[in-house]
Design an enzyme around this catalytic site. Structure first.
Site: not given
Ligand code: PLP
Length: 393
Positions: A200, A325
């Site tokens: 995504h 988040c």
């Molecule tokens: N790692 C980083 C650097 C991210 O920016 C994100 C999502 O914002 C993730 C991991 C997690 O990805 P997912 O939303 O596909 O679990």
């Protein structure tokens, strides 16, 4: 109201070509890729094609691509696989600025008795490489470091780190969720053992991710079940999303190869320079010389980031006050705190993240609306008044 979407590090719009590629897999080619019949077998062949498309984006072999449900699963699988493969080793290393997918897993593992090292960053968000190398030991099972930071866009020198870590016989994983599609990735040259991607963030749908696993790297699956993904990730494949991710990877590679992604950094620089010119007491968080082309984190001193976001929202402008988040909490982000951004600036930090869909008129709207918003908020801020009085005396 028209939406002006400048929050592409949180998630991206599904590309219409990606959607078109996916649609037949819901009601036309809905067979199970594990089935013996040709109806399912055809789907398996198309999944293999998607695997090749993803492999090409990062210079991997198709067999080194494992489809997962998201970036978080890929990160967790990589780190857990490394510690399970080397059970005698009890030390794990990451940085102070990781995404919660890695940060919170490390906190959980620390509670289970793993010794953790969190490598600091400087005021520009650059990793302290000496600290990292000094803390590697024979007991270190894995080093997991993000390739580029989701809040500031700062890029870590993954190629150099990877060779130093691996020459010590330590597994090296990188979270490239924000990197893919924005700068070229070549796992052959970089030499990482494992690398995470998420659909995504590159105009594929939510709920699909990738773990790159270098051939020969020891591995233990996280999702144990059927023989899918050569026994490395059980569970019936999310076929439509995999097909979509394959197409998104192909398009991302095309944009990088043709250099068309470059106009994204021209727009980002235009936004940044104009804001710095027009709004006093504003700074950029992070190393401007070494950043993702689409990201800017701007600190407006003496105002609340959340208030800025709410006022931008009135005009349909979407940005973020840190990672998605952490927004919703009024604590400054752990990334800006780790960088030592002063409290008064960290609180007023806003991230704009662009995509290949961002237009000059999107940026012009921000430039029209944002400076008066900051001026209005500062008029209401007692801290701003105190700061002005202090400067005048
Ligand atoms: N790692 C980083 C650097 C991210 O920016 C994100 C999502 O914002 C993730 C991991 C997690 O990805 P997912 O939303 O596909 O679990």
């Amino acid at each position: 109201m028209k939406v002006t979407y400048l929050d592409n590090n949180a998630t991206t719009r599904v590309d219409p070509q990606v959607l078109e590629a996916m649609l037949p897999y819901f009601s036309e080619y809905y067979g199970n890729p594990s089935s013996m019949h040709a109806f399912g077998g055809g789907v398996a062949a198309n999944i293999q094609h998607a695997r090749e498309q993803v492999a090409r984006l990062i210079g991997a072999l198709p067999d080194e691509i494992i489809f997962t449900s998201c970036g978080t699963e890929s990160d967790g699988t990589a780190i857990r696989a490394a510690i399970e493969s080397y059970p005698a080793k009890r030390h794990i290393v990451t940085s102070r600025v990781e995404h919660p997918a890695v940060k919170n897993l490390f906190e959980t593992l620390a509670k289970k008795g793993y010794r953790t090292t969190l490598v600091p960053v400087d005021r520009e968000g650059r990793l302290d490489l000496d600290y990292l190398y000094d803390h590697l030991t024979d007991d270190t099972a894995v080093v997991s470091l993000m390739w580029a930071n989701n809040e500031t866009g700062v890029i870590f020198p993954i190629e150099e780190i990877s060779s130093k870590v691996r020459e010590r016989g330590i597994v090296f994983h990188t979270d490239a969720v924000q990197t893919a599609g924005k700068i070229p990735i070549d796992v052959g040259r970089t030499g990482v053992d494992m690398l995470s991607l998420s659909g995504h963030k590159i105009h594929a749908p939510k709920g699909i991710g990738v773990l790159y696993l270098r051939k020969g790297t020891r591995f233990a699956p996280f999702m144990i079940g059927g023989h899918q993904e050569k026994g490395r990730r059980g569970g019936t494949e999310n076929t439509a999303a995999i097909i979509g991710l394959g197409k998104a990877a192909e398009l991302a590679k095309q944009h990088l190869d043709e250099g068309s992604y470059r106009c994204v950094d021209e727009l980002r620089d235009y936004l940044e320079c104009e804001i710095l010119k027009q709004v006093p007491s504003t700074m950029v968080n992070g190393d401007r010389a070494n950043r993702l082309p689409n990201t800017t984190s701007l600190a407006f001193e003496y105002v609340e980031g959340e208030s800025i976001l709410l006022m931008l929202n009135e005009y349909g402008i979407c940005a973020s006050s840190g990672s998605a988040c952490t927004s919703g909490s009024l604590e400054p982000s752990h990334v800006l705190r780790a960088m030592g951004v002063p409290f008064t600036a960290a609180h007023g930090s806003i991230r704009f993240s662009l995509s290949r869909y961002t237009t000059r008129s999107d940026i012009d709207l921000v430039l029209e609306k944002l400076p008066p918003i900051i001026a209005r908020l500062r008029e209401m801020s007692p801290f701003w008044k105190d700061a002005k009085l202090a400067a005048a005396s």
